[in-house]
Scaffold this motif. Sequence first.
Motif, mmCIF file in Angstrom:
data_model
loop_
_atom_site.group_PDB
_atom_site.id
_atom_site.type_symbol
_atom_site.label_atom_id
_atom_site.label_comp_id
_atom_site.label_asym_id
_atom_site.label_seq_id
_atom_site.Cartn_x
_atom_site.Cartn_y
_atom_site.Cartn_z
ATOM 1 N N CYS A 1 -7.679 2.085 1.920
ATOM 2 C CA CYS A 1 -8.291 1.196 0.936
ATOM 3 C C CYS A 1 -8.930 0.000 1.623
ATOM 4 O O CYS A 1 -9.768 -0.685 1.043
ATOM 5 N N HIS A 2 -8.530 -0.296 2.870
ATOM 6 C CA HIS A 2 -9.101 -1.427 3.594
ATOM 7 C C HIS A 2 -10.330 -1.020 4.405
ATOM 8 O O HIS A 2 -10.971 -1.864 5.010
ATOM 9 N N HIS B 1 -2.760 -1.995 -4.305
ATOM 10 C CA HIS B 1 -3.684 -2.086 -3.175
ATOM 11 C C HIS B 1 -4.319 -3.472 -3.115
ATOM 12 O O HIS B 1 -4.623 -3.985 -2.042
ATOM 13 N N CYS C 1 0.815 -1.203 0.000
ATOM 14 C CA CYS C 1 0.000 0.000 0.000
ATOM 15 C C CYS C 1 0.850 1.255 0.000
ATOM 16 O O CYS C 1 0.438 2.288 -0.510
ATOM 17 N N CYS D 1 -3.906 1.468 5.579
ATOM 18 C CA CYS D 1 -4.260 2.157 4.335
ATOM 19 C C CYS D 1 -5.782 2.303 4.238
ATOM 20 O O CYS D 1 -6.516 1.366 4.541
HETATM 21 ZN ZN LIG Z 1 -4.072 0.121 0.249
#
Ligand SMILES: [Zn+2]
Length: 62
Positions: free
Chosen positions: A54-55, A27, A15, A52
Amino acid sequence: MITRTVEAPPSSVECTLAQRSGYGDLHDQCHQTNDVPLPYSADVLLQRRCYCPCHGHGESSR
Ligand SMILES: [Zn+2]
Ligand SMILES: [Zn+2]
């Protein structure tokens, strides 16, 4: 009031790279979504979870 700390949230290698332009696909390669405790040392984490965005950290609802 949230104050910014000097240290950035811990993110995985994937990440961290993915935050660079052109590496967004990385990602998907990150699976570090849980803390990994060091065996026999409950207080020590071998690897921290990736923070991150994105999670979608903070929410575990699904
Ligand atoms: Zn990420
Ligand atoms: Zn990640």
